[in-house]
Scaffold this motif. Sequence first.
Motif, PDB file in Angstrom:
ATOM      1  N   TYR A  30       0.837  -1.199   0.000  1.00  0.00           N
ATOM      2  CA  TYR A  30       0.000   0.000   0.000  1.00  0.00           C
ATOM      3  C   TYR A  30       0.873   1.251   0.000  1.00  0.00           C
ATOM      4  N   LYS A  31       1.964   1.217   0.736  1.00  0.00           N
ATOM      5  CA  LYS A  31       2.865   2.370   0.757  1.00  0.00           C
ATOM      6  C   LYS A  31       3.505   2.589  -0.610  1.00  0.00           C
ATOM      7  N   ARG A  32       3.868   1.511  -1.292  1.00  0.00           N
ATOM      8  CA  ARG A  32       4.414   1.647  -2.651  1.00  0.00           C
ATOM      9  C   ARG A  32       3.370   2.250  -3.585  1.00  0.00           C
ATOM     10  N   SER A  33       2.146   1.770  -3.465  1.00  0.00           N
ATOM     11  CA  SER A  33       1.068   2.291  -4.294  1.00  0.00           C
ATOM     12  C   SER A  33       0.858   3.779  -4.039  1.00  0.00           C
ATOM     13  N   LEU A  34       0.864   4.149  -2.770  1.00  0.00           N
ATOM     14  CA  LEU A  34       0.652   5.539  -2.399  1.00  0.00           C
ATOM     15  C   LEU A  34       1.802   6.427  -2.878  1.00  0.00           C
ATOM     16  N   ALA A  35       3.012   5.899  -2.894  1.00  0.00           N
ATOM     17  CA  ALA A  35       4.159   6.659  -3.394  1.00  0.00           C
ATOM     18  C   ALA A  35       3.995   6.964  -4.888  1.00  0.00           C
ATOM     19  N   LEU A  36       3.324   6.080  -5.612  1.00  0.00           N
ATOM     20  CA  LEU A  36       3.096   6.275  -7.040  1.00  0.00           C
ATOM     21  C   LEU A  36       1.851   7.108  -7.327  1.00  0.00           C
ATOM     22  N   ASN A  37       0.904   7.095  -6.390  1.00  0.00           N
ATOM     23  CA  ASN A  37      -0.331   7.858  -6.550  1.00  0.00           C
ATOM     24  C   ASN A  37      -0.778   8.340  -5.175  1.00  0.00           C
ATOM     25  N   ALA A  38      -0.424   9.563  -4.862  1.00  0.00           N
ATOM     26  CA  ALA A  38      -0.744  10.138  -3.548  1.00  0.00           C
ATOM     27  C   ALA A  38      -2.245  10.282  -3.317  1.00  0.00           C
ATOM     28  N   GLN A  39      -3.056  10.115  -4.351  1.00  0.00           N
ATOM     29  CA  GLN A  39      -4.510  10.234  -4.239  1.00  0.00           C
ATOM     30  C   GLN A  39      -5.206   8.883  -4.069  1.00  0.00           C
ATOM     31  N   ASN A  40      -4.445   7.824  -3.873  1.00  0.00           N
ATOM     32  CA  ASN A  40      -5.037   6.491  -3.750  1.00  0.00           C
ATOM     33  C   ASN A  40      -5.751   6.372  -2.405  1.00  0.00           C
ATOM     34  N   THR A  41      -7.048   6.638  -2.427  1.00  0.00           N
ATOM     35  CA  THR A  41      -7.826   6.654  -1.184  1.00  0.00           C
ATOM     36  C   THR A  41      -7.909   5.271  -0.540  1.00  0.00           C
ATOM     37  N   ASN A  42      -7.883   4.224  -1.320  1.00  0.00           N
ATOM     38  CA  ASN A  42      -7.913   2.871  -0.762  1.00  0.00           C
ATOM     39  C   ASN A  42      -6.695   2.648   0.134  1.00  0.00           C
ATOM     40  N   ALA A  43      -5.526   3.027  -0.355  1.00  0.00           N
ATOM     41  CA  ALA A  43      -4.292   2.874   0.430  1.00  0.00           C
ATOM     42  C   ALA A  43      -4.319   3.788   1.651  1.00  0.00           C
ATOM     43  N   ILE A  44      -4.746   5.025   1.463  1.00  0.00           N
ATOM     44  CA  ILE A  44      -4.798   5.986   2.572  1.00  0.00           C
ATOM     45  C   ILE A  44      -5.698   5.458   3.686  1.00  0.00           C
ATOM     46  N   GLU A  45      -6.889   4.999   3.326  1.00  0.00           N
ATOM     47  CA  GLU A  45      -7.831   4.503   4.327  1.00  0.00           C
ATOM     48  C   GLU A  45      -7.289   3.275   5.052  1.00  0.00           C
ATOM     49  N   PHE A  46      -6.694   2.353   4.308  1.00  0.00           N
ATOM     50  CA  PHE A  46      -6.155   1.154   4.945  1.00  0.00           C
ATOM     51  C   PHE A  46      -5.029   1.512   5.907  1.00  0.00           C
ATOM     52  N   LEU A  47      -4.094   2.331   5.452  1.00  0.00           N
ATOM     53  CA  LEU A  47      -2.947   2.688   6.300  1.00  0.00           C
ATOM     54  C   LEU A  47      -3.388   3.428   7.554  1.00  0.00           C
ATOM     55  N   LYS A  48      -4.354   4.297   7.430  1.00  0.00           N
ATOM     56  CA  LYS A  48      -4.880   4.998   8.620  1.00  0.00           C
ATOM     57  C   LYS A  48      -5.545   3.999   9.565  1.00  0.00           C
ATOM     58  N   LYS A  49      -6.296   3.069   9.007  1.00  0.00           N
ATOM     59  CA  LYS A  49      -7.009   2.069   9.802  1.00  0.00           C
ATOM     60  C   LYS A  49      -6.046   1.222  10.653  1.00  0.00           C
ATOM     61  N   VAL A  50      -4.878   0.921  10.085  1.00  0.00           N
ATOM     62  CA  VAL A  50      -3.924   0.084  10.819  1.00  0.00           C
ATOM     63  C   VAL A  50      -2.883   0.897  11.559  1.00  0.00           C
ATOM     64  N   GLY A  51      -3.068   2.227  11.571  1.00  0.00           N
ATOM     65  CA  GLY A  51      -2.180   3.095  12.345  1.00  0.00           C
ATOM     66  C   GLY A  51      -0.837   3.376  11.711  1.00  0.00           C
ATOM     67  N   GLU A  52      -0.775   3.284  10.384  1.00  0.00           N
ATOM     68  CA  GLU A  52       0.477   3.556   9.662  1.00  0.00           C
ATOM     69  C   GLU A  52       0.428   4.955   9.074  1.00  0.00           C
ATOM     70  N   SER A  53       1.572   5.556   8.964  1.00  0.00           N
ATOM     71  CA  SER A  53       1.687   6.879   8.369  1.00  0.00           C
ATOM     72  C   SER A  53       1.442   6.803   6.864  1.00  0.00           C
ATOM     73  N   THR A  54       0.806   7.835   6.354  1.00  0.00           N
ATOM     74  CA  THR A  54       0.599   7.928   4.905  1.00  0.00           C
ATOM     75  C   THR A  54       1.588   8.906   4.287  1.00  0.00           C
TER      76      THR A  54
END
Length: 99
Positions: A73-97
Amino acid sequence: MVKDVQKKHPELYLNENYVNNWGYSLAGQNQLHDALEIFKLNVSLYPKGWNTYDSLAETYERIGNRKLAIENYKRSLALNAQNTNAIEFLKKVGESTEK
């Protein structure tokens, strides 16, 4: 191996969306380990495609490998900062976006 086949048979073109749909078709049939391999293939074919990492991450999460889900998810977000799926998942598990 896939790249060798593509060189020998250029007419066998696997585009990113086709491979992704193939993986989701397998996942929908609960063939998660097969789907995982297809998503890994898609990442290897399209390493700059944010959606390839997103799909791989989803599948890692479904099979219970949260560490690799977070990593992809972090790799995906690095390629597309607007990837809401990755943002929501990372927030849900307490990871930095943040990068």
